[in-house]
Design an enzyme around this catalytic site. Structure first.
Site, short mmCIF file in Angstrom:
data_model
loop_
_atom_site.label_atom_id
_atom_site.label_comp_id
_atom_site.label_asym_id
_atom_site.label_seq_id
_atom_site.Cartn_x
_atom_site.Cartn_y
_atom_site.Cartn_z
N GLU A 1 1.00 -1.43 -0.16
CA GLU A 1 -0.05 -0.06 -0.02
C GLU A 1 0.88 1.11 -0.05
OE1 GLU A 1 -3.69 1.85 2.52
OE2 GLU A 1 -2.20 0.73 3.86
N LYS B 1 -9.89 2.45 -2.57
CA LYS B 1 -10.00 1.68 -1.12
C LYS B 1 -11.45 2.06 -0.76
CE LYS B 1 -7.46 1.96 3.28
NZ LYS B 1 -6.39 2.43 3.84
N CYS C 1 -5.81 -2.45 2.45
CA CYS C 1 -5.46 -2.49 4.15
C CYS C 1 -6.73 -2.61 4.84
CB CYS C 1 -4.75 -0.89 4.24
SG CYS C 1 -3.77 -1.15 5.90
#
Length: 307
Positions: free
Chosen positions: A65, A139, A180
């Site tokens: 990331e 994300k 994440c």
């Protein structure tokens, strides 16, 4: 055991059968690399590590990331790239595109800050062996947490949340993408499993508070609950950075077993994925046939709305 019709009702729309993967076995490389404030250096360093992984036989390479920028709200707008424009407007993804084509590999390109109009996203790009962009995942769950005395971070100060789950057919199988904090939400992984994913990839940068507690636990949970592979890739740890990553990039198998991992230093974790284990585990432990659709249901809103 629940009847097949009751089990099918637990997913709306009904889960897809696991597709036959294009390969039975292949090597995946998790490139846990150091990130610096020098963007050009970060791009060149990622390039060299991808080339090294491919030379060792990797057919799929996963990056961390935010690998081209320090992880901070101040840096995201400065390092952001216009991925849709490509070329000079996105040197990070231009490099990934070129390497995937030149090396004949699939690249799940970690994530970088993306600029789109006046908004910024935390975005993962997937490139196929022809160098073309196969998928772009923004994300979905922004990292907004406040643990008193430990860590406070609010991605929403600069970033906008993505709106779409991302699952992509590649030369090494059907892959669901999360970034994440997305791994914290089991529903996203369940949607990917219901759409026939063989593998989930989560580039991530867990921190020194949640990393020791949750990083491996969440990977194993997502893998064993959905009976598929889970791969994660973190930046290497820089103790002097404003945000310190936990590291410990890992591959977990469909029984929740840790197949390969590392500590916090730079490393390339090269390990084989064997898709024959998916059916073996699902036959031994037939969870999907035992779902109770008469009691609960997972609704894939985006998929239903597209029908």
């Amino acid at each position: 055991m629940a009847s097949s019709s009751v089990a099918e009702q637990a997913r709306a729309p009904p889960a897809l059968p696991l597709p036959t993967p294009p390969v039975d076995k292949f090597k995946i490389a998790l490139c846990q690399i150091t990130v610096t404030p020098d963007k050009e250096r970060n791009i060149a360093h990622a390039r060299s590590k991808i080339q090294e992984a491919a030379a060792k036989g990797a057919k799929l390479v996963l990056l961390p990331e935010i690998w081209n920028s320090p992880y901070s709200n101040d840096c995201f707008p400065v390092y952001a790239e216009d991925i849709d424009a490509g070329g000079d407007a996105s040197p990070s993804t231009a490099m990934l595109s070129q390497l995937s084509r030149d090396l004949n590999i699939t690249i799940v390109g970690g994530s970088i800050p993306e600029r789109s109009g006046d908004r910024f996203f935390n975005t993962c790009c997937v490139f196929g062996t022809d160098g073309n962009l196969k998928a772009k995942h923004r994300k979905i769950h922004l990292f907004d947490i406040d643990i008193p005395g430990k860590i406070t971070f609010m991605e929403s100060k600069t970033l906008t949340a993505g709106e779409t789950p991302t699952i992509v057919d590649t030369e090494v199988g059907r892959i669901g993408i999360g970034i994440c904090y997305d791994i914290q939400f089991q529903e996203l992984a369940m949607i990917y499993a219901a759409r026939g994913a063989h593998l989930l990839c989560y580039p991530g940068a867990f921190n020194m508070t949640t990393g020791p507690l949750h990083w491996e636990l969440l990977q194993r949970a997502r893998a064993v609950d959905n009976q598929l592979y889970v791969a994660t890739c973190s930046p290497a740890r820089d103790a002097g950075a404003g945000y310190v990553a936990w590291g410990h990039s890992t591959l977990v198998g469909p029984f929740g077993e840790v197949l390969a991992t590392t500590e916090h230093e730079e490393a390339i974790i090269l390990v084989e994925i064997d898709y024959s284990l998916l059916q073996l585990r699902r036959t031994s432990l037939p969870l999907l046939k035992q779902l109770r659709g008469d009691l609960y249901q997972l609704v894939d809103v985006k998929m239903l709305n597209s029908q």
